[in-house]
Motif scaffolding. Sequence first.
Motif, mmCIF file in Angstrom:
data_model
loop_
_atom_site.group_PDB
_atom_site.id
_atom_site.type_symbol
_atom_site.label_atom_id
_atom_site.label_comp_id
_atom_site.label_asym_id
_atom_site.label_seq_id
_atom_site.Cartn_x
_atom_site.Cartn_y
_atom_site.Cartn_z
ATOM 1 N N GLU A 156 0.825 -1.207 0.000
ATOM 2 C CA GLU A 156 0.000 0.000 0.000
ATOM 3 C C GLU A 156 0.862 1.262 0.000
ATOM 4 O O GLU A 156 0.514 2.254 -0.653
ATOM 5 N N ASP A 157 1.982 1.214 0.726
ATOM 6 C CA ASP A 157 2.901 2.364 0.709
ATOM 7 C C ASP A 157 3.455 2.615 -0.690
ATOM 8 O O ASP A 157 3.616 3.770 -1.114
ATOM 9 N N CYS A 158 3.740 1.547 -1.412
ATOM 10 C CA CYS A 158 4.234 1.702 -2.789
ATOM 11 C C CYS A 158 3.165 2.300 -3.692
ATOM 12 O O CYS A 158 3.466 3.137 -4.557
ATOM 13 N N ILE A 159 1.916 1.888 -3.479
ATOM 14 C CA ILE A 159 0.822 2.428 -4.308
ATOM 15 C C ILE A 159 0.668 3.926 -4.075
ATOM 16 O O ILE A 159 0.563 4.725 -5.022
ATOM 17 N N HIS A 165 13.772 4.491 0.197
ATOM 18 C CA HIS A 165 13.475 3.277 0.954
ATOM 19 C C HIS A 165 12.266 2.541 0.395
ATOM 20 O O HIS A 165 12.125 1.334 0.579
ATOM 21 N N ILE A 166 11.391 3.265 -0.335
ATOM 22 C CA ILE A 166 10.259 2.586 -0.985
ATOM 23 C C ILE A 166 10.716 1.927 -2.279
ATOM 24 O O ILE A 166 10.263 0.831 -2.630
ATOM 25 N N VAL A 188 4.221 -3.672 -7.791
ATOM 26 C CA VAL A 188 3.126 -2.699 -7.764
ATOM 27 C C VAL A 188 3.207 -1.760 -8.959
ATOM 28 O O VAL A 188 2.184 -1.426 -9.582
ATOM 29 N N GLU A 189 4.414 -1.340 -9.330
ATOM 30 C CA GLU A 189 4.560 -0.453 -10.481
ATOM 31 C C GLU A 189 4.108 -1.125 -11.771
ATOM 32 O O GLU A 189 3.410 -0.520 -12.598
ATOM 33 N N LYS A 190 4.449 -2.410 -11.954
ATOM 34 C CA LYS A 190 4.028 -3.134 -13.159
ATOM 35 C C LYS A 190 2.511 -3.334 -13.169
ATOM 36 O O LYS A 190 1.858 -3.217 -14.210
#
Length: 382
Positions: free
Chosen positions: A184-187, A203-204, A213-215
Motif C-alpha cells: 500500500e505504501d508503494c501504491i 526506501h520505498i 506494484v509499479e508493473k
Amino acid sequence: MEKKTTFSNCLQIIPKTSFLRPEELITHRHVEFEAHSGGLKRTQNEVSAAELEELQRAQDSLRAQLSVPRIERLGGRALARWQEKQQVAEVIRKDGKFENFGYSNQGKLYLEYYEALFLLEVGRLQLEYYETIVSVEQAYVLLLGELESEKYEHYLVYSALSRAGYIVVKHQPQRLAQPAVTSEDCIWALLKAKVQSQPVPEHIKDSPFYTLVEKRMEDVKDIIVSQKIEASPVREEAIDFHFDTQKRKAPAEPSKEPATKRAKFCPTGQSLVDQLKNETSYAKFEKLFQKFDIVQLEGKDYTTDESIDCPLKITFDLHLHNEGFKKSSPKAPAFNVIILPPRFDFPHHKQISNILKFHTAPLLVVSVSESKQIQAFLYHIS
C-alpha cells in the motif's frame, strides 16, 4: 695562509648548551606571579604626578611578569596547518589523544576552527600558516575572521562546555529508522509521483513490492486507456398515454403518519447516520479515509514556513565521558545544543516541541550576551 675548517674547530664554534637541574625545571615550570594592585579605577585623566607614578608601577609590573623565564615541553604539541580555502586545520603530526577532536577525510585528520583554537589555547597544538607559527592572538583573527559573525559565539560555547568536561562534537543529524514498507505504501508513493509530481523515496524503491506494484499499475492503466466505449443504440418507441378522466375516491381511513421524522425514516430505532454506518460502502470508505494524511491548520498564519527563518538550529552534540564515546560509531547524544543569535529571545513551548519531534535528546539552549556572558537553559518535554 688559508685556514682549514676541521671538526674540532666546529665544536669550538658551537656554544655549549646549559642544562637545567630537576629543581630548576620544577621552579620554572610552575611560576606564580602576583600582579600589583592598582587601587580604585580612574574614570578620567588627571595628568598628575600620582597618576604618572601609578602608570609607571603598572608598566614595571607587566614587564616583570613577562620577563620571568618559562619552560615548556615542545614534544607535547601537535602540529597543524591552516587551510584557508577549506577553513579547516590539517593535522600534520599528532601528539596525545585526538579521539574526541576532528574528522577524517581520505586518510587525513582535519580540525574545525573552534577545535583548533581551543587546542591552541590549552597548549596542545602548534598552528602554522604559510610556514609561520601563529600566535593565539593571530589565531583569533585568522580562524574567526575579522568581520562580525556567529563563529565567536560558537567558540565561546564550545570552549566553556569543553572545559566543563563534556565531549563536544559537531551536530550529526540522526536518521530515523524507517518502518517496514508495504504494498500500500508503494501504491500511494506512485500515486503522489503521478498526481503531485513528488519523487518516490529511496526506501520505498528498495522494497521488493515496488517493482510488482509499479508493473501492476501500468497494466491497469493500459487496460483503462485501451477501452473503447461503444454507444448503445437508442430505441425509439411510440409513447401512448391513456389518462383516466374519472376522479379517484379518497380512502375511507387515512393512513397514520408517525409523530416524528426519525420514527418515519428509521423504524428500527437507530438514527440515519447509524444506519449508514452499517452499510458495506461506508466500511470501504472508512478504510480508505484512514490512509489520507490530514493536517490540522491552526491560526491564520498556516501558510508561513517557520523552518525558513527559524534561527533555532542544533549546532553541537554533547556526550558524557563515562558513556564510552567513539567518534567512529557515536551513540545518541546526552544533549543537543542550540546557540541563539544575539538579541534573540528564548524559544517558547511550540518551537521547542517542533524541534523535539525529530530529536529525542534534551535541548540545551545557550545565549551569549553582548558582554560575552553565557546563559544556558535545559529544555526537556516528556
